[in-house]
Design an enzyme around this catalytic site. Structure first.
Site, mmCIF file in Angstrom:
data_model
loop_
_atom_site.group_PDB
_atom_site.id
_atom_site.type_symbol
_atom_site.label_atom_id
_atom_site.label_comp_id
_atom_site.label_asym_id
_atom_site.label_seq_id
_atom_site.Cartn_x
_atom_site.Cartn_y
_atom_site.Cartn_z
ATOM 1 C CG HIS A 307 -1.743 -9.075 10.739
ATOM 2 N ND1 HIS A 307 -0.434 -9.560 10.514
ATOM 3 C CD2 HIS A 307 -1.674 -7.711 11.232
ATOM 4 C CE1 HIS A 307 0.391 -8.325 10.697
ATOM 5 N NE2 HIS A 307 -0.346 -7.484 11.081
ATOM 6 C CG ASP A 364 -4.353 -2.133 10.942
ATOM 7 O OD1 ASP A 364 -3.484 -1.094 11.551
ATOM 8 O OD2 ASP A 364 -3.916 -3.039 10.273
#
Length: 428
Positions: A307, A364
């Protein structure tokens, strides 16, 4: 905090005050920089620029911390409903029982969408991207509620907030039903927020539909995890558009458009598309793990791992991994694409290459797995993200308006042509 930062330009020293937030975040206040020095700062992507002060969400990427109004994301995801979190973000405190019941009841009474909005919707082609439809219809709500852009009617703001929370899930399901050739479902207001959405998505007029509590619980967690994430691209867009005193519907519509991009809300869609590509190539997980390790040579990019903000781990991923495991177990899904996902997850959690680089599966990755298991098509994934992020957008818009923040107006350094004379057409 009484410290001052010094900046030396052309031999002259300038001082600027420093600011410290409630979580010890530090900043240099350069509001007077251009006026006093004639200089501006360049910060591509605003990675080091604080555009506002906010009391909504705290994020510490180094330590893997995410809090809404001081409450940890772990505790909220475990103990709260999505509407409790929405209330918390928008109004600053968790609701009492009386406040919650009134909030939920107000939302239930506004889940219906004006039938004339259906006429607009019918004008979209069957293959229209759901995000394009969603942003268009939210923007169109301004026309149906014209007092939303009337500065003399501020008392209506709370009603517009309720309308958005109530109607966005209803509108979101229309694209899915149309893509399936099915009639749209009207809301069933005896159901809770998440169950009502699932009913509108998957119920058919020819048979009874019962919402699986495991699925509803997982959706509740997903929406909470996506509810706000500090000053990201779409949130900053909502605040920037709103700073011009644009109404709440146009501001939220702009946020939906910003979220649409694959570098933002489209990331979970890219996860599934990557998995489908691996399946189409034979499903050899080890091959693609090796390709990811040699990305410079192979050109292969692994989506859903690591991330850009969280440097250690995404705290939301730990929560949603458990929900993903529960959903897959309960539904008994036999999907080779999801088996590939499990193989990649195993490699990322245990392979020294991924562990040393902290390339752990992020939110995600797991949200894409859950949505696919539920039968939600990939082009709807970002719509699901938008439903979850709506309370955060509303809270940020409301805070910006309450604080009477000035209109956003970034500066630039011009790099184009210097003055030149116009050349007539026949001499060019």
């Amino acid at each position: 905090m009484s410290d001052k930062a010094q900046l030396i330009i052309e031999g002259k020293t300038y001082e600027f005050p420093t600011i410290e937030g409630s979580e010890k975040e530090k900043a240099i206040d350069i509001n007077s920089l251009r006026d006093t020095t004639g200089y501006i700062t360049i910060d591509s992507g605003y990675k080091n620029t604080g555009a506002t002060k906010s009391a909504i969400t705290f994020l510490d990427g180094e330590e893997g911390i995410l809090r809404y109004r001081g409450y940890s994301i772990e505790e909220l995801a475990e103990k709260a409903t999505f509407l409790e979190v929405a209330y918390l973000l928008i109004y600053g405190e968790l609701p009492t029982q009386v406040e919650y019941e009134a909030f939920e009841d107000n939302i239930r009474r506004h889940t219906m969408v004006n039938e004339d909005m259906r006429k607009i919707f019918e004008g979209f082609p069957v293959n229209a991207h759901p995000m394009g439809v969603l942003s268009s219809l939210v923007s169109a709500m301004s026309a149906f509620y014209p007092d939303s852009y009337d500065e003399k009617a501020p008392d209506s703001t709370e009603l517009h907030i309720i309308r958005l929370l109530a109607k966005l899930p209803t509108i979101a399901t229309w694209s899915f039903k149309k893509s399936q050739g099915h009639p749209v479902n009207y809301p069933k207001n005896e159901l809770d927020y998440c169950s009502n959405f699932l009913h509108m998505m998957f119920a058919l007029p020819v048979e009874d539909y019962k919402v699986d509590p495991v699925v509803s619980k997982a959706l509740n967690k997903l929406l909470i995890l996506h509810a706000d994430h500090e000053q990201n691209c779409s949130t900053s867009t909502v605040r920037l558009v709103g700073s011009s005193k644009a109404n709440i519907y146009s501001s939220i519509s702009a946020g939906i458009c910003a979220l649409w991009g694959p570098l933002h809300g489209g990331a979970n869609q890219e996860v599934i598309e990557m998995l489908e590509d691996i399946k189409a190539d034979g499903g050899d997980v080890a091959k693609y793990v090796d390709m990811a390790k040699n990305a410079k040579t192979s050109g292969f990019r692994l989506f859903g791992f690591g991330h850009r903000v969280y440097k250690n781990f995404d705290p939301r991923a730990k929560i949603i991994k458990k929900a993903a495991d529960e959903v897959l177990s309960k539904l008994g899904v036999n999907d080779p694409v999801l088996e590939i996902a499990k193989g990649l997850e195993e490699a990322a959690l245990h392979d020294p290459y991924f562990v040393s680089r902290r390339l752990y599966p992020n939110v995600d990755f797991y949200s894409g797995i859950i949505y696919r298991a539920l039968g939600i098509p990939t082009n709807m994934f970002t719509v699901m993200f938008a439903i979850g992020r709506l309370p955060g957008w509303i809270a940020q818009w409301k805070e910006m308006r309450t604080n009477k923040e000035p209109i956003g107006r970034p500066r630039q350094i011009y790099t184009g042509a210097t003055p030149r004379d116009f050349v007539p057409m026949n001499e060019r």
